[in-house]
Design a protein around this motif. Structure first.
Motif, PDB file in Angstrom:
ATOM      1  N   GLN A  38       0.824  -1.212   0.000  1.00  0.00           N
ATOM      2  CA  GLN A  38       0.000   0.000   0.000  1.00  0.00           C
ATOM      3  C   GLN A  38       0.861   1.267   0.000  1.00  0.00           C
ATOM      4  OE1 GLN A  38      -3.033  -1.059  -0.224  1.00  0.00           O
ATOM      5  NE2 GLN A  38      -2.501  -3.146   0.390  1.00  0.00           N
TER       6      GLN A  38
ATOM      7  N   ALA B  28      -6.833   0.199   2.271  1.00  0.00           N
ATOM      8  CA  ALA B  28      -7.313  -0.398   1.021  1.00  0.00           C
ATOM      9  C   ALA B  28      -8.069   0.636   0.204  1.00  0.00           C
ATOM     10  CB  ALA B  28      -8.218  -1.581   1.332  1.00  0.00           C
ATOM     11  N   GLY B  29      -7.783   0.692  -1.090  1.00  0.00           N
ATOM     12  CA  GLY B  29      -8.508   1.597  -1.977  1.00  0.00           C
ATOM     13  C   GLY B  29      -8.442   3.032  -1.515  1.00  0.00           C
ATOM     14  N   GLU B 285     -12.622   1.365  -9.611  1.00  0.00           N
ATOM     15  CA  GLU B 285     -11.355   0.744 -10.015  1.00  0.00           C
ATOM     16  C   GLU B 285     -10.653   1.526 -11.120  1.00  0.00           C
ATOM     17  OE1 GLU B 285     -12.011  -4.008  -9.304  1.00  0.00           O
ATOM     18  OE2 GLU B 285     -11.161  -3.315 -11.202  1.00  0.00           O
ATOM     19  N   SER B 290      -3.313   2.724  -8.056  1.00  0.00           N
ATOM     20  CA  SER B 290      -2.560   1.775  -7.236  1.00  0.00           C
ATOM     21  C   SER B 290      -2.844   0.337  -7.626  1.00  0.00           C
ATOM     22  CB  SER B 290      -2.930   1.971  -5.758  1.00  0.00           C
ATOM     23  OG  SER B 290      -4.288   1.643  -5.547  1.00  0.00           O
ATOM     24  N   ALA B 292      -5.595  -1.201  -6.868  1.00  0.00           N
ATOM     25  CA  ALA B 292      -6.496  -1.814  -5.892  1.00  0.00           C
ATOM     26  C   ALA B 292      -7.788  -2.245  -6.580  1.00  0.00           C
ATOM     27  CB  ALA B 292      -6.797  -0.828  -4.771  1.00  0.00           C
ATOM     28  N   PHE B 329     -13.213  -2.547  -0.824  1.00  0.00           N
ATOM     29  CA  PHE B 329     -11.865  -2.608  -1.399  1.00  0.00           C
ATOM     30  C   PHE B 329     -11.096  -3.815  -0.886  1.00  0.00           C
ATOM     31  CE2 PHE B 329     -12.977   1.924  -1.186  1.00  0.00           C
ATOM     32  CZ  PHE B 329     -12.991   2.193  -2.546  1.00  0.00           C
ATOM     33  N   ARG B 332      -5.231  -6.919  -0.555  1.00  0.00           N
ATOM     34  CA  ARG B 332      -4.257  -7.487  -1.488  1.00  0.00           C
ATOM     35  C   ARG B 332      -5.045  -8.097  -2.640  1.00  0.00           C
ATOM     36  NH1 ARG B 332      -0.987 -10.354   3.410  1.00  0.00           N
ATOM     37  NH2 ARG B 332       0.258  -8.563   4.043  1.00  0.00           N
TER      38      ARG B 332
END
Lengths: 443, 390
Positions: A38, B28-29, B285, B290, B292, B329, B332
């Protein structure tokens, strides 16, 4: 008349306060990612070297900072490197006026009627900073002419503003010899000279402006570094004449005079000496970089350097065998670097604070300026470069772009250091360690 | 009483000043969605819609139309979480407080006008990365420190009113607000101790903007059954780079969020509630550089309220609930699910002439989030205060 429920019960209030304390007093700990998935891409740290013509200009050497007496040590030399002679002059402080003596009854009393019947001058040498490895012969003599410890030099006994009184004999003469001695650094770091009662009495007359001791070297081809000289007085007490006391007095004034003043170098850097030399130079950093390829790949080219990108900046100098051998260092040298706050006011410009972190400066072995010519000496100037890249000061005034390379203290050594200058195959470089990355983006 | 309320308000205000991340899934996200709920909704495992009585919750715009008195609500939410990589024995923890809901309602024009400040996304997290760098020909152990400090909130104004004796409707409109700061610093460890090697730091700061509108209704099908539904639509969430930020301004697609809820009074003093939500985040998305992944997120919750329970001789409704939610999100790969059990109670602080003017709702949740090889167990508390005509 309505009914009212009001929770004032101690127990309920206590429960609520306990919950509240949990809410308010909770320790804040931010969640930490378990891996670097991240995280933004890794920044690149790389080194680049700029040639002199890419960053430097305006190299100048200035001399005359500080006086011999400010070195806090004596230099003694005879035909060192074939050119240098130096002698140390010492004027001892007023003798002790009283001493504690045990009388015949065993009582300790103050004796204010002391008689000085002789003495010894003890000279303390630095064997590391002195050039001799074997015994050398020294002479202690009494100066016969008025002299000033703050301004005396080889030719003048007094050399202050409007007053220039030459020595009758250049080099602090004439003198009357007091004693001779031999110093062998393999045996001791001190040497002792005998002083008779008449000379002790003469040096005890504080109204006599001629009083002083001159220590000179007889053995040619050496240069000695003397930490200090003391006069140990052999003293007879009036309270108990059978008692002999040894009282000590140190130097009230001490300086050294030398013959053969070095001339400024025609090229290159010179730092240190007594009086001290400074080297100044201007830094003009390139507006942008177009390489190396890894920099362009990581951050794009042309790359405009910003202050935050500079992780380290250092002047990369190459040592040079001292061009004037009489002043070649025999002990490690310590350098400092400071911003020149007013270029136009040189050589008397005020300097900024030291750019080197810590109290010891950049320490360099003396061999670099002898047989080990061409060794790299790096002088960190990270904060200076970052400031320079940050543009004008908040007041709108341009930041100084001139640096002064100086000895850690002026003076801090009799010898001076030399470095190769622009145009030499070993000219100065500017070493930059940059850390760069693409602009921070949202995920 | 008044001193107690004053200390409560002070405590909530202090907690609002110290907000920190509540979950590793904040990373995440574009962050972890936060629901602006009060203690009652949390205790019941609800998404804040279709609950008995009147409420001031952004998820239920129609519910505000049932408020007959000027009302204020404030909610604070501390969380304690422990998370671990699956198969790893290493446990890390995080703690933080949030202030997910501040709302005011005022009866006017035959209905109720509302103003609400609510949380929407939590983005706080940090990370470290050990690296070896070449510092002038010498390999040096360095560390990259990353931190992201930010959140998205909404500022809403709304109006709700009865359109039928058993039905209220409501509408909220508002804007997204908030900032996020991302900072990456490289420390050169021992090499920096000399003071001649400077740490590297780069950062970016963005301000959030965007418009949001939600509408909903709430109707009593009978004296024992209530149903409610709402839909929330918004423009893209804009992230405007501040002047000193070299990074780009961006925008993120925010999905339509649908909520339904119901409550059924099984017997006097016993009510069961249920609610569900759905929002398809998959379109976002395209906006994520990134890489994600995002998906449609669904959730449901059920709960039971014993409204006539008494604690220490005082009336104190007891609540329990369960909730299951899909997070939008992936951390991984693979989806992330959240499941939790909840419980709580309400304390009536002031009741005059049979009208409850001040209550505190307390909730405690024990839950787990898992997905992408990471499992996070958490305790979450919610304390909210509702004051009417105070």
């Amino acid at each position: 008349m309505g009914t009212t429920i009001d929770l004032s019960g101690r127990l309920m209030t206590g429960v609520l306060l306990a919950v509240l304390s949990g809410v308010v007093g909770c320790r804040e700990t931010i969640p930490t990612s378990l891996d670097d998935v991240q995280l933004p891409d890794e920044p690149l740290t790389l080194e680049i070297q700029l040639d002199w013509n890419q960053f430097g200009s305006g190299l100048e050497v200035f001399g005359g900072y500080g006086k011999p007496r400010e070195l806090g040590a004596g230099i003694i030399a005879e035909s060192y490197a074939g050119t240098l002679s130096a002698r140390t002059l010492v004027r001892f402080a007023k003798y002790p006026a009283k001493a504690s003596v045990v009388d015949a009854t065993g009582t300790t009393r103050e004796d204010e009627n002391l008689t000085y019947v002789g003495g010894r001058v003890m000279a303390w040498f630095d064997s590391d900073a002195s050039t001799n490895t074997g015994p050398v012969d020294l002479v202690l003599a009494a100066v016969q002419h008025e002299w000033d410890g703050g301004t005396a030099n080889w030719s003048s006994a007094v050399d202050s503003v409007g007053v220039d009184t030459p020595w009758p004999e250049a080099g602090g003469g004439p003198v009357s010899v007091v004693d001779t001695a031999t110093w062998d650094p393999a045996e001791s770091d001190t040497v002792s000279f005998f002083v008779d009662s008449a000379q002790v009495a003469a040096w005890g007359d504080s109204s006599d402006e001629t009083r002083g001791a001159r220590i000179e070297l007889v053995t040619p081809g050496e240069r000695l570094f003397m930490h200090a000289a003391f006069l140990h007085l052999t003293t007879r007490s009036s309270i108990n004449p059978d008692t002999t006391l040894i009282l000590t007095t140190s130097a009230d004034q001490a300086t050294f005079i030398y013959d053969h003043v070095s001339q400024p170098p025609v090229d290159g850097f010179r730092i240190g000496g007594t009086p001290s030399w400074r080297t100044v130079l201007d830094l003009n950093l390139p507006d942008e970089l177009t390489g190396p390829p890894e920099l362009c790949a990581a951050a794009g080219c042309p790359f405009v350097i910003s202050p935050k990108d500079v992780s380290f900046a250092g002047l990369s100098l190459r040592s040079r065998t001292t061009e004037d051998a009489a002043f070649q260092p025999s002990d490690s040298m310590r350098f400092d670097v400071r911003a020149v706050l007013s270029r136009d006011a040189l050589p008397k410009s005020p300097l900024g604070e030291s750019l080197i972190q810590g109290p010891f400066g950049t320490v360099t072995p003396s061999e670099f300026f002898g047989l080990q010519d061409g060794q790299v000496v790096e002088i960190p100037i990270t904060s200076f470069v970052r400031d320079l890249l940050s543009g004008p000061e908040p007041t709108g005034r341009a930041r100084p772009n001139t640096l002064a390379l100086i000895s850690l203290a002026e003076p801090s050594s009799f010898a001076f250091a030399s470095f190769h200058g622009p145009g030499s195959p070993m000219e100065p470089m500017l070493k930059l360690i940059l850390t760069v990355s693409r602009p921070m983006e949202l995920p | 009483m008044r001193s107690y309320l004053a200390s409560l308000m002070l405590a909530l205000a202090l907690c609002a000043a110290s907000v920190s991340g509540q979950s590793i899934f904040n990373s995440a996200g574009v962050g972890l969605p936060l629901e602006a709920l009060d203690g009652r909704s949390r205790a019941l495992g609800s998404f804040g819609i279709g609950l008995p009585g009147a409420s001031l919750l952004p998820a239920d715009p129609g519910g505000a139309g049932r408020l007959l008195l000027p009302t204020g609500v404030m909610s604070a939410q501390p969380t304690w979480a422990e998370y671990t990589e699956d198969g790893s024995g290493e446990i890390q923890d995080s703690q933080g407080g949030r202030f997910p809901l501040i709302g005011m309602a005022y009866p006017v024009l035959g209905g109720t006008a509302t103003f609400q400040l609510t949380s929407f996304l939590d983005q706080n997290f940090a990370g470290e990365r050990p690296v070896t760098v070449d510092l002038g020909g010498v390999p040096v152990e360095a560390t990259d420190f990353f931190s992201q400090d930010g959140s998205v909130s909404t500022i809403l104004v709304g109006f709700g009113r009865y359109i039928l004796p058993n039905t209220v409707v409501g509408l909220n409109i508002g804007r997204y607000a908030g900032t996020v700061e991302r900072q990456l610093a490289r420390s050169f460890g021992d090499a920096a101790e000399s003071g001649d090697v400077a740490a590297y730091e780069t950062r970016g700061l963005w301000s959030y903007s965007g418009e949001v509108i939600s509408g909903g209704f709430s109707t009593d099908l009978s004296s024992v059954i209530r149903v409610a539904a709402s839909a929330t639509w918004s423009t893209d969430l804009g992230a405007q780079a501040r002047e000193e930020t070299a990074g780009l301004s961006r925008s993120f697609s925010i999905p339509l969020q649908l909520l339904v809820g119901t409550s059924v009074r099984l017997s006097p003093g016993l009510t069961v509630v249920a609610s569900a939500t759905r929002a398809d985040w998959s379109r976002i998305e395209e906006n994520l550089i990134s890489g994600a992944k995002a998906r449609a997120a669904r959730g449901f919750g059920v709960g039971l309220e014993l409204s006539q329970a008494r604690v220490l001789g005082k009336e104190a409704p007891l609540r329990v609930g369960y909730r299951s939610t899909e997070l939008p999100f992936t951390l991984r790969s693979g989806g992330v699910n959240e499941r939790l059990f909840s419980g709580g109670l309400a304390l009536t602080l002031n009741e005059t002439d049979g009208v409850i003017l001040a209550t505190t709702d307390l909730a405690v949740e024990r839950g787990q989030r898992s997905g992408g090889g990471v499992t996070e167990d958490f305790w979450r508390g919610t304390i909210s205060v509702r004051l009417a005509s105070f």
